[in-house]
Design a protein around this motif. Structure first.
Motif, PDB file in Angstrom:
ATOM      1  N   GLN A  93      -2.290  14.746 -78.686  1.00 54.88           N
ATOM      2  CA  GLN A  93      -3.667  14.706 -78.189  1.00 54.88           C
ATOM      3  C   GLN A  93      -4.647  14.380 -79.305  1.00 54.88           C
ATOM      4  O   GLN A  93      -5.601  13.605 -79.126  1.00 54.88           O
ATOM      5  CB  GLN A  93      -4.025  16.049 -77.549  1.00 54.88           C
ATOM      6  N   LEU A  94      -4.436  14.957 -80.456  1.00 53.93           N
ATOM      7  CA  LEU A  94      -5.333  14.697 -81.578  1.00 53.93           C
ATOM      8  C   LEU A  94      -5.256  13.233 -81.991  1.00 53.93           C
ATOM      9  O   LEU A  94      -6.296  12.599 -82.249  1.00 53.93           O
ATOM     10  CB  LEU A  94      -4.958  15.604 -82.755  1.00 53.93           C
ATOM     11  N   ARG A  95      -4.055  12.681 -82.044  1.00 52.68           N
ATOM     12  CA  ARG A  95      -3.929  11.282 -82.413  1.00 52.68           C
ATOM     13  C   ARG A  95      -4.576  10.368 -81.358  1.00 52.68           C
ATOM     14  O   ARG A  95      -5.205   9.361 -81.688  1.00 52.68           O
ATOM     15  CB  ARG A  95      -2.444  10.914 -82.590  1.00 52.68           C
ATOM     16  N   SER A  96      -4.476  10.757 -80.075  1.00 51.85           N
ATOM     17  CA  SER A  96      -5.098   9.951 -79.002  1.00 51.85           C
ATOM     18  C   SER A  96      -6.618   9.958 -79.112  1.00 51.85           C
ATOM     19  O   SER A  96      -7.285   8.924 -78.980  1.00 51.85           O
ATOM     20  CB  SER A  96      -4.659  10.481 -77.639  1.00 51.85           C
ATOM     21  N   GLN A  97      -7.187  11.140 -79.378  1.00 55.57           N
ATOM     22  CA  GLN A  97      -8.647  11.229 -79.508  1.00 55.57           C
ATOM     23  C   GLN A  97      -9.122  10.450 -80.729  1.00 55.57           C
ATOM     24  O   GLN A  97     -10.165   9.777 -80.688  1.00 55.57           O
ATOM     25  CB  GLN A  97      -9.067  12.694 -79.591  1.00 55.57           C
ATOM     26  N   GLU A  98      -8.381  10.522 -81.794  1.00 58.53           N
ATOM     27  CA  GLU A  98      -8.758   9.781 -82.997  1.00 58.53           C
ATOM     28  C   GLU A  98      -8.727   8.272 -82.733  1.00 58.53           C
ATOM     29  O   GLU A  98      -9.590   7.520 -83.214  1.00 58.53           O
ATOM     30  CB  GLU A  98      -7.805  10.144 -84.138  1.00 58.53           C
ATOM     31  N   GLN A  99      -7.746   7.839 -81.953  1.00 57.06           N
ATOM     32  CA  GLN A  99      -7.686   6.419 -81.622  1.00 57.06           C
ATOM     33  C   GLN A  99      -8.895   5.986 -80.774  1.00 57.06           C
ATOM     34  O   GLN A  99      -9.441   4.897 -80.952  1.00 57.06           O
ATOM     35  CB  GLN A  99      -6.376   6.116 -80.888  1.00 57.06           C
ATOM     36  N   GLN A 100      -9.354   6.857 -79.827  1.00 57.88           N
ATOM     37  CA  GLN A 100     -10.534   6.542 -79.008  1.00 57.88           C
ATOM     38  C   GLN A 100     -11.779   6.422 -79.882  1.00 57.88           C
ATOM     39  O   GLN A 100     -12.586   5.491 -79.740  1.00 57.88           O
ATOM     40  CB  GLN A 100     -10.734   7.607 -77.931  1.00 57.88           C
ATOM     41  N   TRP A 101     -11.946   7.376 -80.758  1.00 59.97           N
ATOM     42  CA  TRP A 101     -13.125   7.330 -81.650  1.00 59.97           C
ATOM     43  C   TRP A 101     -13.090   6.061 -82.509  1.00 59.97           C
ATOM     44  O   TRP A 101     -14.113   5.412 -82.709  1.00 59.97           O
ATOM     45  CB  TRP A 101     -13.142   8.569 -82.556  1.00 59.97           C
ATOM     46  N   GLU A 102     -11.958   5.740 -82.990  1.00 55.17           N
ATOM     47  CA  GLU A 102     -11.853   4.557 -83.844  1.00 55.17           C
ATOM     48  C   GLU A 102     -12.146   3.285 -83.041  1.00 55.17           C
ATOM     49  O   GLU A 102     -12.815   2.374 -83.530  1.00 55.17           O
ATOM     50  CB  GLU A 102     -10.442   4.492 -84.444  1.00 55.17           C
ATOM     51  N   GLN A 103     -11.695   3.256 -81.758  1.00 57.71           N
ATOM     52  CA  GLN A 103     -11.943   2.086 -80.909  1.00 57.71           C
ATOM     53  C   GLN A 103     -13.428   1.941 -80.587  1.00 57.71           C
ATOM     54  O   GLN A 103     -13.986   0.836 -80.615  1.00 57.71           O
ATOM     55  CB  GLN A 103     -11.123   2.206 -79.613  1.00 57.71           C
ATOM     56  N   GLN A 104     -14.099   3.082 -80.286  1.00 60.03           N
ATOM     57  CA  GLN A 104     -15.533   3.028 -80.004  1.00 60.03           C
ATOM     58  C   GLN A 104     -16.307   2.569 -81.232  1.00 60.03           C
ATOM     59  O   GLN A 104     -17.257   1.766 -81.137  1.00 60.03           O
ATOM     60  CB  GLN A 104     -16.029   4.406 -79.544  1.00 60.03           C
ATOM     61  N   TYR A 105     -15.907   3.062 -82.394  1.00 66.74           N
ATOM     62  CA  TYR A 105     -16.603   2.673 -83.625  1.00 66.74           C
ATOM     63  C   TYR A 105     -16.427   1.180 -83.886  1.00 66.74           C
ATOM     64  O   TYR A 105     -17.384   0.463 -84.224  1.00 66.74           O
ATOM     65  CB  TYR A 105     -16.069   3.495 -84.791  1.00 66.74           C
ATOM     66  N   LYS A 106     -15.213   0.693 -83.700  1.00 63.15           N
ATOM     67  CA  LYS A 106     -14.979  -0.730 -83.928  1.00 63.15           C
ATOM     68  C   LYS A 106     -15.758  -1.586 -82.908  1.00 63.15           C
ATOM     69  O   LYS A 106     -16.286  -2.649 -83.242  1.00 63.15           O
ATOM     70  CB  LYS A 106     -13.487  -1.036 -83.829  1.00 63.15           C
ATOM     71  N   GLY A 107     -15.868  -1.095 -81.620  1.00 57.06           N
ATOM     72  CA  GLY A 107     -16.624  -1.852 -80.612  1.00 57.06           C
ATOM     73  C   GLY A 107     -18.106  -1.933 -80.941  1.00 57.06           C
ATOM     74  O   GLY A 107     -18.739  -2.989 -80.810  1.00 57.06           O
ATOM     75  N   ALA A 108     -18.679  -0.791 -81.366  1.00 57.53           N
ATOM     76  CA  ALA A 108     -20.097  -0.785 -81.735  1.00 57.53           C
ATOM     77  C   ALA A 108     -20.347  -1.690 -82.932  1.00 57.53           C
ATOM     78  O   ALA A 108     -21.342  -2.423 -82.995  1.00 57.53           O
ATOM     79  CB  ALA A 108     -20.547   0.645 -82.031  1.00 57.53           C
ATOM     80  N   GLN A 109     -19.471  -1.621 -83.895  1.00 56.75           N
ATOM     81  CA  GLN A 109     -19.641  -2.456 -85.088  1.00 56.75           C
ATOM     82  C   GLN A 109     -19.536  -3.934 -84.721  1.00 56.75           C
ATOM     83  O   GLN A 109     -20.293  -4.781 -85.236  1.00 56.75           O
ATOM     84  CB  GLN A 109     -18.588  -2.082 -86.136  1.00 56.75           C
ATOM     85  N   LEU A 110     -18.621  -4.248 -83.810  1.00 54.64           N
ATOM     86  CA  LEU A 110     -18.468  -5.643 -83.392  1.00 54.64           C
ATOM     87  C   LEU A 110     -19.711  -6.133 -82.651  1.00 54.64           C
ATOM     88  O   LEU A 110     -20.184  -7.264 -82.860  1.00 54.64           O
ATOM     89  CB  LEU A 110     -17.223  -5.763 -82.493  1.00 54.64           C
ATOM     90  N   GLN A 111     -20.287  -5.272 -81.796  1.00 53.41           N
ATOM     91  CA  GLN A 111     -21.507  -5.663 -81.058  1.00 53.41           C
ATOM     92  C   GLN A 111     -22.672  -5.896 -82.004  1.00 53.41           C
ATOM     93  O   GLN A 111     -23.448  -6.857 -81.863  1.00 53.41           O
ATOM     94  CB  GLN A 111     -21.852  -4.580 -80.031  1.00 53.41           C
ATOM     95  N   SER A 112     -22.796  -5.027 -82.974  1.00 57.81           N
ATOM     96  CA  SER A 112     -23.882  -5.188 -83.947  1.00 57.81           C
ATOM     97  C   SER A 112     -23.711  -6.483 -84.725  1.00 57.81           C
ATOM     98  O   SER A 112     -24.685  -7.210 -84.973  1.00 57.81           O
ATOM     99  CB  SER A 112     -23.906  -3.988 -84.890  1.00 57.81           C
ATOM    100  N   ASP A 113     -22.493  -6.767 -85.121  1.00 61.57           N
ATOM    101  CA  ASP A 113     -22.258  -8.006 -85.874  1.00 61.57           C
ATOM    102  C   ASP A 113     -22.583  -9.231 -85.022  1.00 61.57           C
ATOM    103  O   ASP A 113     -23.152 -10.225 -85.514  1.00 61.57           O
ATOM    104  CB  ASP A 113     -20.801  -8.049 -86.340  1.00 61.57           C
ATOM    105  N   GLN A 114     -22.263  -9.158 -83.742  1.00 61.07           N
ATOM    106  CA  GLN A 114     -22.553 -10.302 -82.872  1.00 61.07           C
ATOM    107  C   GLN A 114     -24.059 -10.510 -82.699  1.00 61.07           C
ATOM    108  O   GLN A 114     -24.552 -11.645 -82.684  1.00 61.07           O
ATOM    109  CB  GLN A 114     -21.890 -10.094 -81.503  1.00 61.07           C
ATOM    110  N   GLU A 115     -24.816  -9.424 -82.561  1.00 66.61           N
ATOM    111  CA  GLU A 115     -26.278  -9.550 -82.430  1.00 66.61           C
ATOM    112  C   GLU A 115     -26.871 -10.177 -83.681  1.00 66.61           C
ATOM    113  O   GLU A 115     -27.774 -11.034 -83.606  1.00 66.61           O
ATOM    114  CB  GLU A 115     -26.891  -8.183 -82.162  1.00 66.61           C
ATOM    115  N   VAL A 116     -26.397  -9.760 -84.809  1.00 64.83           N
ATOM    116  CA  VAL A 116     -26.921 -10.341 -86.057  1.00 64.83           C
ATOM    117  C   VAL A 116     -26.587 -11.817 -86.121  1.00 64.83           C
ATOM    118  O   VAL A 116     -27.426 -12.659 -86.497  1.00 64.83           O
ATOM    119  CB  VAL A 116     -26.336  -9.581 -87.265  1.00 64.83           C
TER     120      VAL A 116
END
Length: 742
Positions: free
Chosen positions: A649-672
């Motif tokens: 469960q801990l590894r699954s939650q960590e993977q979700q957080w990492e995916q959300q962080y990567k998605g937000a970072q990707l969106q920000s990069d695209q806007e720039v």
């Protein structure tokens, strides 16, 4: 010859002339035996010279020729005696192997297809209740009865040997074999033993009862007094055997009391004196001279010979007639022309003649050789085997001492014309000043003296000495490890030491097997035959074989302990093997290997049964312990499964957080990137927002697809872990119920 009632004749009536003729025939008979004995003495003369040399070497004495040569040489006369150490070590090692303190080196066992005496076939075909026994069980019943009788025969022979001090006398025989090359055991011989017993009456008083019992025994025969047929190579090939006895008048009187002794012949021997009976030389004084003991005179000893071999039937009849014995003439007539007999004679006088007491016609002698000589009955001992290395060792050591003394002081040469001692003496004393006068003052005083040094060769001579010691080890096959000395290359581990000791025992193992073949088996077989022939106890009689197992004691104790422990663990781990094992016997063998007192440390059968009943009431501690171990394993498995679930469960939650962080970072990069692109191309804000919305939709679709894949992986992993946990719990439940894990 006049037969009496029951075909018995008590010393058949003879006329005076017939008695004289019988006496003359007996004298001719004794003369023939004396001539035969004298021939064997002459044939053994060279062997006796070798034995004397063995004695000198064992006691560290030079032979007369070498001693005379050394005394004339005015050098070192020291003798480095390593022969005694080698001989004593080999003797002690063999004694320890053959006669362990907690076991015997022989056993009586039934033959593969035993035949029982005093048991009718009909008795074995019926059970105690009178019902017939199944034929398939008959062989098992016969074997069981044969084992019981064999154990009784073994106990009977063991008691007879202990009464005769068999082990003590065999140690002397081993000493003879190690020193002279040959040891001789004689048995069974019939002796009368005085037994004491205390009988307690009803009133509590005890009365001492003394009884004389006629029982078989054994004796050690001195090789100096053993004269077999010298043309034979083994004792079984001997046509006859002579044994010499040196008896005093007292011993002759005791011998005269035995039934069948010829009293007139014994009186003639006493009247004739010792010199009239001498055939062989007595080497006792020679041995005394070697050991440093004053010689003694044996004028009071009479030489009596004991002959075992064939004689003519007429000679037997003459001897029986002379002794006035009751003779069964029918039995005499049934004998062959030559019979196997035992004859005692001295000089030209026959003292006693009896038939061989054994129906098997076996002679009571067994011969053991340390190193067998294929051409003769007598073998070679340790001193003979290492004769040459001992000579080299003595020579090297004498040379070392002589060279050390010569090289310690210089040789001084003086010119007498130049100098003169003030005191007139040319010798000097250590620690004192010496004054000399110079006669010719024109010459240099340094010309008066010259000093020369003898070279020191200690290292070269020491190398020869060590090489000779190694040759002694190799020629006698007795390395240092077998003598109780630890060599430099010996490993410190117990298993390595056990392997090394086992290798060192290879040569001694051959000696043990020779002892089994030459002494144990024939001697115990003769005792078995004697008990079968003369014992009146039917419970010991049967069809047996002798098992000589002296070589079974050769294993090193540590190695034997390891083998027994490994065997016990292997049997305990396999249910089928556990059923086959005699655990009480295995416990006894383990105690024997560990050299601990088994009887003192082991409970009685009654105490063991009480302990088992108490454990049955309280529950078997071993079963309870296994159940506790199983429960503990189950708890550990559950805890491990919970830890694995939490980690997943801990590894699954960590993977979700990492995916959300990567998605937000990707969106920000695209806007720039879009803003930069709009500036470069001059796009309007509406167009920019439209493109941005399109890109955001595409990005969201990709993120949903990635999230779906992650969820699928988590579900698959969770299902696998659940299946593994269920399988583990099922196995534990099966094991708890006593079933197989699968």
């Amino acid at each position: 010859m006049h037969p009496k009632e029951d075909d018995k004749a008590q010393g058949p009536d003879q006329q005076p002339g017939e008695q004289e003729q019988a006496a003359e025939r007996l004298q001719v008979f004794a003369t023939r035996l004396s001539r035969m004995a004298h021939e064997q003495v002459q044939r053994r003369a060279s062997l006796e010279t070798r034995w004397l040399e063995d004695y000198r070497q064992y006691h560290g004495e030079y032979d007369p020729a070498t001693a005379s040569r050394l005394s004339q040489a005015e050098g070192s006369k020291v003798y480095v005696n390593i022969t005694r150490n080698k001989t004593n070590a080999a003797e002690a090692r063999l004694q320890d192997m053959l006669f362990p303190t907690d076991d015997r080196n022989w056993a009586i066992k039934p033959t593969p297809v035993p035949e029982l005496d005093n048991v009718e076939p009909g008795e074995m075909m019926q059970s105690p209740g009178g019902q017939p026994i199944d034929k398939s069980k008959l062989a098992e019943a016969v074997n069981r009865e044969a084992k019981k009788k064999a154990a009784a025969m073994q106990s009977e022979i063991d008691d007879q040997l202990k009464e005769g001090r068999f082990q003590i006398k065999c140690r002397d025989v081993i000493h003879d074999a190690a020193l002279m090359g040959t040891g001789v055991v004689k048995g069974p011989i019939i002796v009368g033993r005085v037994k004491k017993r205390w009988d307690t009456g009803d009133d509590g008083t005890s009365v001492l009862t003394i009884e004389e019992a006629i029982e078989p025994s054994v004796e050690r025969v001195d090789p100096w007094d053993f004269f077999p047929d010298m043309s034979a190579r083994t004792v079984d090939e001997c046509e006859f055997i002579f044994e010499r006895h040196l008896w005093s008048k007292r011993q002759l009187r005791e011998f005269a009391r035995l039934p069948g002794a010829l009293l007139e012949q014994i009186r003639a021997v006493v009247r004739g004196g010792k010199d009239s009976t001498q055939i062989a030389k007595d080497y006792v004084n020679d041995i005394r001279g070697i050991t440093g003991v004053d010689s003694v005179r044996n004028d009071t000893k009479y030489e009596v010979w004991e002959y075992h071999g064939p004689i003519a039937k007429d000679e037997l009849i003459d001897a029986l007639s002379e002794s006035r014995q009751d003779v069964d003439m029918e039995q005499i007539d049934e004998l062959d022309d030559e019979v196997e007999a035992v004859v005692f004679f001295s000089g030209n006088s026959v003292l006693k003649v009896v038939l061989n007491p054994m129906d098997t016609d076996d002679r009571p002698y067994s011969v053991f050789n340390w190193e067998t000589d294929e051409s003769a009955i007598f073998g070679f001992g340790i001193p003979y085997l290492m004769r040459q290395p001992q000579v080299v060792i003595n020579a090297a050591w004498r040379m070392m001492l002589d060279n050390a003394g010569s090289s310690a002081s210089d040789i001084i040469v003086a010119n007498r014309h130049l100098i003169e001692p003030a005191d007139g003496k040319w010798s000097s004393q250590p620690g004192k000043k010496k004054l000399y006068y110079l006669n010719d003052k024109t010459r240099d005083v340094r010309e008066a003296f010259a000093s020369f040094t003898i070279p020191n060769h200690q290292q070269e001579l020491a190398a020869i000495f060590q090489m000779a010691r190694q040759l002694a080890d190799e020629e006698t096959n007795l390395p240092l490890i077998a003598q109780g000395e630890q060599a430099a290359h010996v490993t410190d581990t117990s298993s390595g030491m056990a392997m090394l000791m086992n290798s060192a025992n290879i040569v001694l193992r051959r000696a043990v097997k020779n002892w089994d073949d030459d002494i144990t088996r024939p001697t115990i077989s003769r005792f078995y035959d004697w008990n079968m022939q003369y014992s009146d106890d039917p419970s010991i009689k049967g069809d047996y074989s002798v098992d000589a197992r002296g070589s079974g004691a050769l294993l090193v104790r540590e190695k034997q302990q390891q083998n027994l422990m490994a065997y016990a663990n292997l049997s305990a781990g396999n249910p089928e093997l556990a059923i086959r094992r005699d655990w009480a016997g295995l416990d006894r063998e383990l105690a024997k290997a560990l050299e601990v007192p088994y009887e003192q440390l082991t409970r009685s059968d009654g105490e063991i049964q009480k302990e088992r009943e108490a454990r049955a009431q309280q529950g078997d501690p071993e079963t309870q312990l296994k159940m506790a171990e199983l429960q503990l394993k189950q708890q550990e498995a559950q805890a491990k499964a919970q830890r694995d679930q939490a980690d997943l469960q801990l590894r699954s939650q960590e993977q979700q957080w990492e995916q959300q962080y990567k998605g937000a970072q990707l969106q920000s990069d695209q806007e720039v990137k879009l803003a930069e692109l709009a500036l470069k191309r001059g796009l309007t804000m509406a167009e920019l927002e439209a493109r941005l919305q399109l890109e955001s939709s595409k990005l969201e679709a990709d993120m949903q697809k990635t999230a779906a894949q992650l969820q699928t992986q988590r579900d698959t992993k969770a299902a696998e872990m659940t299946e593994q946990q269920n399988d583990r719990l099922a196995r534990e439940q099966n094991m708890a119920m006593g079933h197989d894990s699968y």
